[in-house]
Every structure is written in structure tokens, then in C-alpha cells.
Design an enzyme around this catalytic site. Structure first.
Site, PDB file in Angstrom:
ATOM      1  N   LYS A  61      28.178  45.976  28.968  1.00  0.00           N
ATOM      2  CA  LYS A  61      28.372  45.632  30.368  1.00  0.00           C
ATOM      3  C   LYS A  61      26.992  45.980  31.244  1.00  0.00           C
ATOM      4  CE  LYS A  61      30.553  44.834  34.218  1.00  0.00           C
ATOM      5  NZ  LYS A  61      30.992  43.571  34.789  1.00  0.00           N
TER       6      LYS A  61
ATOM      7  N   LYS B 129      26.326  50.662  42.120  1.00  0.00           N
ATOM      8  CA  LYS B 129      26.737  51.708  41.273  1.00  0.00           C
ATOM      9  C   LYS B 129      26.299  51.166  39.811  1.00  0.00           C
ATOM     10  CE  LYS B 129      30.826  50.736  39.768  1.00  0.00           C
ATOM     11  NZ  LYS B 129      31.459  50.175  38.746  1.00  0.00           N
TER      12      LYS B 129
ATOM     13  N   THR C 189      34.064  49.550  34.924  1.00  0.00           N
ATOM     14  CA  THR C 189      32.423  49.579  34.712  1.00  0.00           C
ATOM     15  C   THR C 189      32.088  50.862  35.021  1.00  0.00           C
ATOM     16  OG1 THR C 189      32.240  47.290  35.402  1.00  0.00           O
ATOM     17  CG2 THR C 189      30.348  48.690  34.924  1.00  0.00           C
TER      18      THR C 189
HETATM   19  P1  NAP Z   1      38.843  47.712  43.768  1.00  0.00           P
HETATM   20  O1  NAP Z   1      39.519  46.895  44.319  1.00  0.00           O
HETATM   21  O2  NAP Z   1      38.079  49.017  44.702  1.00  0.00           O
HETATM   22  O3  NAP Z   1      40.159  48.641  42.771  1.00  0.00           O
HETATM   23  C1  NAP Z   1      40.005  49.721  42.400  1.00  0.00           C
HETATM   24  C2  NAP Z   1      41.361  50.485  42.403  1.00  0.00           C
HETATM   25  O4  NAP Z   1      41.389  51.648  41.795  1.00  0.00           O
HETATM   26  C3  NAP Z   1      41.713  50.536  43.986  1.00  0.00           C
HETATM   27  O5  NAP Z   1      42.940  50.037  44.247  1.00  0.00           O
HETATM   28  C4  NAP Z   1      41.870  52.105  44.020  1.00  0.00           C
HETATM   29  O6  NAP Z   1      42.825  52.748  44.800  1.00  0.00           O
HETATM   30  C5  NAP Z   1      41.994  52.657  42.405  1.00  0.00           C
HETATM   31  N1  NAP Z   1      41.734  54.077  42.320  1.00  0.00           N
HETATM   32  C6  NAP Z   1      40.390  54.411  42.643  1.00  0.00           C
HETATM   33  N2  NAP Z   1      40.321  55.724  42.035  1.00  0.00           N
HETATM   34  C7  NAP Z   1      41.617  56.018  41.763  1.00  0.00           C
HETATM   35  C8  NAP Z   1      42.347  57.276  41.172  1.00  0.00           C
HETATM   36  N3  NAP Z   1      41.717  58.624  41.305  1.00  0.00           N
HETATM   37  N4  NAP Z   1      43.545  57.104  40.952  1.00  0.00           N
HETATM   38  C9  NAP Z   1      44.228  55.971  41.164  1.00  0.00           C
HETATM   39  N5  NAP Z   1      43.699  54.927  41.312  1.00  0.00           N
HETATM   40  C10 NAP Z   1      42.544  54.870  42.012  1.00  0.00           C
HETATM   41  O7  NAP Z   1      37.719  47.446  42.797  1.00  0.00           O
HETATM   42  P2  NAP Z   1      37.642  46.219  41.841  1.00  0.00           P
HETATM   43  O8  NAP Z   1      36.855  45.062  42.193  1.00  0.00           O
HETATM   44  O9  NAP Z   1      39.033  46.050  41.436  1.00  0.00           O
HETATM   45  O10 NAP Z   1      36.774  46.839  40.608  1.00  0.00           O
HETATM   46  C11 NAP Z   1      37.230  47.862  39.837  1.00  0.00           C
HETATM   47  C12 NAP Z   1      36.284  48.196  38.791  1.00  0.00           C
HETATM   48  O11 NAP Z   1      35.906  47.197  37.818  1.00  0.00           O
HETATM   49  C13 NAP Z   1      35.071  48.751  39.202  1.00  0.00           C
HETATM   50  O12 NAP Z   1      34.440  49.591  38.510  1.00  0.00           O
HETATM   51  C14 NAP Z   1      34.002  47.477  39.336  1.00  0.00           C
HETATM   52  O13 NAP Z   1      32.527  47.737  39.134  1.00  0.00           O
HETATM   53  C15 NAP Z   1      34.613  46.811  37.957  1.00  0.00           C
HETATM   54  N6  NAP Z   1      34.448  45.291  38.174  1.00  0.00           N
HETATM   55  C16 NAP Z   1      34.738  44.514  38.913  1.00  0.00           C
HETATM   56  C17 NAP Z   1      34.749  43.070  38.981  1.00  0.00           C
HETATM   57  C18 NAP Z   1      34.945  42.279  40.131  1.00  0.00           C
HETATM   58  O14 NAP Z   1      34.452  40.942  40.188  1.00  0.00           O
HETATM   59  N7  NAP Z   1      35.608  42.670  41.294  1.00  0.00           N
HETATM   60  C19 NAP Z   1      34.316  42.414  38.031  1.00  0.00           C
HETATM   61  C20 NAP Z   1      34.064  43.267  36.684  1.00  0.00           C
HETATM   62  C21 NAP Z   1      34.306  44.696  36.656  1.00  0.00           C
HETATM   63  P3  NAP Z   1      42.831  52.585  46.444  1.00  0.00           P
HETATM   64  O15 NAP Z   1      43.743  51.298  46.492  1.00  0.00           O
HETATM   65  O16 NAP Z   1      43.395  53.670  47.141  1.00  0.00           O
HETATM   66  O17 NAP Z   1      41.458  52.317  47.036  1.00  0.00           O
END
Ligand code: NAP
Length: 289
Positions: A171, A239, A96
């Protein structure tokens, strides 16, 4: 089967990459913290040391990282996707992020023969685990048609919304609705509790009527168990709300309800609860009211 790269193996990405593997695709993975890839490598995914290497090894690359600046790094850095990409490849950002960054990625892709889609998802950690996500896609229709069967691996519904940036705008519309349902759900449970009602019964009956919604059905039961784990990080929701407000303001549109939700989630994050799930709003309100 395709050679697919997957970058970002957090709450959402790890599950989505697992579905691609179980569908039979060859999956190449990269994540900032390498150990989060261990389980997937155990299932047969190939680890790559940088996004550049992921791009070299694959035909499609999917990304789902945290914030727009993470997306910029993954796509545009020296060891990023565009540096390692080749003509005819397709990059799909599921993060997102901002509609303007989606357009910038698309426009850069056009100059180097790489097609891109913005394809943010909705449905939470449960939707990702159960391959029931809703995926809203912006970019060229021909690119969408080529990529749809890949997005279907983790989605219950995939819809083409229009030109680059349209997925992210859709979104944002989704998050504006969730701003209302999260605040409404939390206040509903606070009220019912104060009046001495059984909140388990309240959730059950309200979910059968006109107040039914995803926040109540999925986060209500977690609140009853005092489970504030993410789910969906409160810091990520803040965010999203800031992006939505910013995009609205660019078009002189005022969203007072969304601003109220953003200010509540800003307080939640400032209080130190940003790494909990969005349902932690109720805990914050109980502790500070
Ligand atoms: P998350 O658990 O924080 O996952 C993000 C992953 O991306 C982490 O493993 C992080 O690495 C990795 N990352 C960040 N920067 C990076 C980089 N520069 N290079 C390589 N890897 C990188 O978050 P999430 O819940 O999966 O959400 C991810 C995205 O989807 C967000 O934008 C969120 O708003 C969106 N989203 C989430 C949901 C939900 O319910 N969770 C639903 C819809 C959309 P590290 O392991 O080192 O932190």
C-alpha cells in the site's frame, strides 16, 4: 455464511460492510460514533457496544479505522479485539497503517491462537461503493486462503503479497505512485486552465493517452465541479506519505518526489483543508500562489 465483525464505518467501511451484508453474511458492527451504524443496522447488521463484544460474537473481524493509533486502540485496549478474541479467530486490518504495527498485531495473535492479516485497500470511495477495491494482503498464506472469499465481497482484485506487513508495504508503494499522480494531475489542470484550454476536453483526451491515471479520471471531474468533499481525506493522505517516507528512511532510501508531495499536503492540512478530499490541493494552490 460467516459471522463477521466490522469496525470503522466511515467513508470506506460503511460501504464494505454493506457488501458483506448483501452477500448474506451475519455482520456485527461497531464504530466510535454510533449513529454512523444506523443505516447498516436498518439493513440487518447487529450493533455491538465495543470491539471486545464484536470479537465475542464473531469468527472473522475486519477493521478499517483512521490512523495507526486508532488501530492500536481497537486491537489492544481493555475493551479491544484481543481482549474479547478466541482461538481460531481471524482479524483483518484494512486500515492504511504501519507495517510495524501489522507485524506487532500478527506476533501478538500468534501468542493467543488468533490469526491476523494486514489487508489495506486501494480504489477510493468509488471502489468501495462499487465493490471494486484492490486489496493487498500480508500474513500467513493459509490465513489468506481462509479469508479470501470474504475480501472478494468488496474487491475486484485480492492479492497475497507475503508475510505480515507486506500488505502495508505494498500500500505504501501504491501511495508513493499516487503522490506523483495527484501533484501531476493538479499541475496539469492549473496549466491547461492558464493556457485557456477547456479542462473537460483536456481530462478526456489525456485519459486516452500515456498520461491516463486514476487521479485524473476520478478527481479531475470533481475538481471541475468544485467538489472537494472526501473521497479520500487529505489528512489521511498526509498520514500515508509520512509512513512511506519513514519506512523508506529506515532502509536509507531517499524519496525526494514523495517528500515534495508530503510537504504540499502538510501545507494543505495546516491551512485547514485536511477534512476535504485530496483533490483540494488545487484549491489550496490557487488560493496561495
Ligand atoms: P473515515 O471516514 O474517517 O472512517 C474511519 C472510521 O473509523 C470513522 O467512522 C471513525 O469513527 C472510525 N474510528 C476511528 N477510530 C476508531 C476507534 N478507535 N474505534 C472505533 N471506530 C473508530 O476514513 P475512510 O476514508 O473510511 O478511511 C479509513 C482508512 O482507510 C484510513 O486509514 C484511510 O487512509 C484508508 N483508505 C481510505 C481510502 C479512501 O479513498 N477514503 C482509500 C483507501 C484506504 P468516527 O465516525 O467517530 O470518526
Amino acid at each position: 455464511m460467516n459471522k463477521i465483525g466490522f469496525i470503522g464505518l466511515g467513508v470506506m467501511g460503511k460501504e464494505m460492510a454493506r457488501h458483506l451484508l448483501s452477500t448474506g453474511h451475519e455482520v456485527h458492527v461497531y464504530n466510535r460514533t454510533k449513529q454512523k451504524a444506523d443505516e447498516l443496522v436498518g439493513y440487518g447488521a447487529h450493533w455491538q457496544d465495543t470491539p471486545y463484544d464484536v470479537a465475542k460474537a464473531t469468527d472473522f473481524v475486519l477493521t478499517i479505522v483512521g490512523y495507526p493509533n486508532d488501530v492500536e486502540e481497537v486491537y489492544f485496549s481493555k475493551t479491544g479485539l484481543f481482549a474479547g478474541g478466541h482461538e481460531g479467530q481471524i482479524f483483518i486490518d484494512l486500515t492504511t497503517s504501519t507495517p510495524s504495527l501489522a507485524k506487532q498485531i500478527f506476533e501478538h495473535g500468534q501468542t493467543v491462537g488468533i490469526e491476523t492479516l494486514d489487508a489495506p485497500v486501494s480504489g477510493g470511495d468509488i471502489g468501495a461503493k462499487e465493490a471494486r477495491l484492490t486489496t493487498m494482503v500480508g500474513g500467513k498464506k493459509e490465513t489468506f486462503d481462509q479469508a479470501k472469499q470474504i475480501l472478494d465481497c468488496f474487491s475486484a482484485k485480492v492479492t497475497y503479497m507475503g508475510e505480515a506487513g507486506s500488505g502495508q508495504h505494498t500500500k505504501m508503494a501504491n501511495q508513493i505512485m499516487i503522490a506523483g499522480t495527484m501533484v501531476g494531475m493538479v499541475e496539469t489542470l492549473l496549466y491547461a486552465d492558464k493556457m485557456g484550454l477547456d479542462n473537460e476536453k483536456v481530462i478526456e483526451i489525456l485519459n486516452s493517452g500515456a498520461a491516463a491515471n486514476f487521479s485524473l479520471a476520478n478527481y479531475g471531474p470533481r475538481i471541475l465541479k468544485e467538489d472537494y468533499s472526501p473521497g479520500f481525506f487529505a489528512k489521511h493522505f498526509l498520514k500515508d506519505l509520512k509512513i512511506a517516507i519513514d519506512e523508506a528512511e529506515k532502509q536509507n532510501l531517499n524519496l525526494p518526489g514523495t517528500k515534495l508531495a508530503a510537504s504540499l499536503y502538510e501545507q494543505v492540512v495546516d491551512y485547514g483543508y485536511g477534512d476535504f478530499g485530496t483533490q483540494v490541493l488545487i484549491k489550496y494552490l490557487k488560493e496561495t500562489m
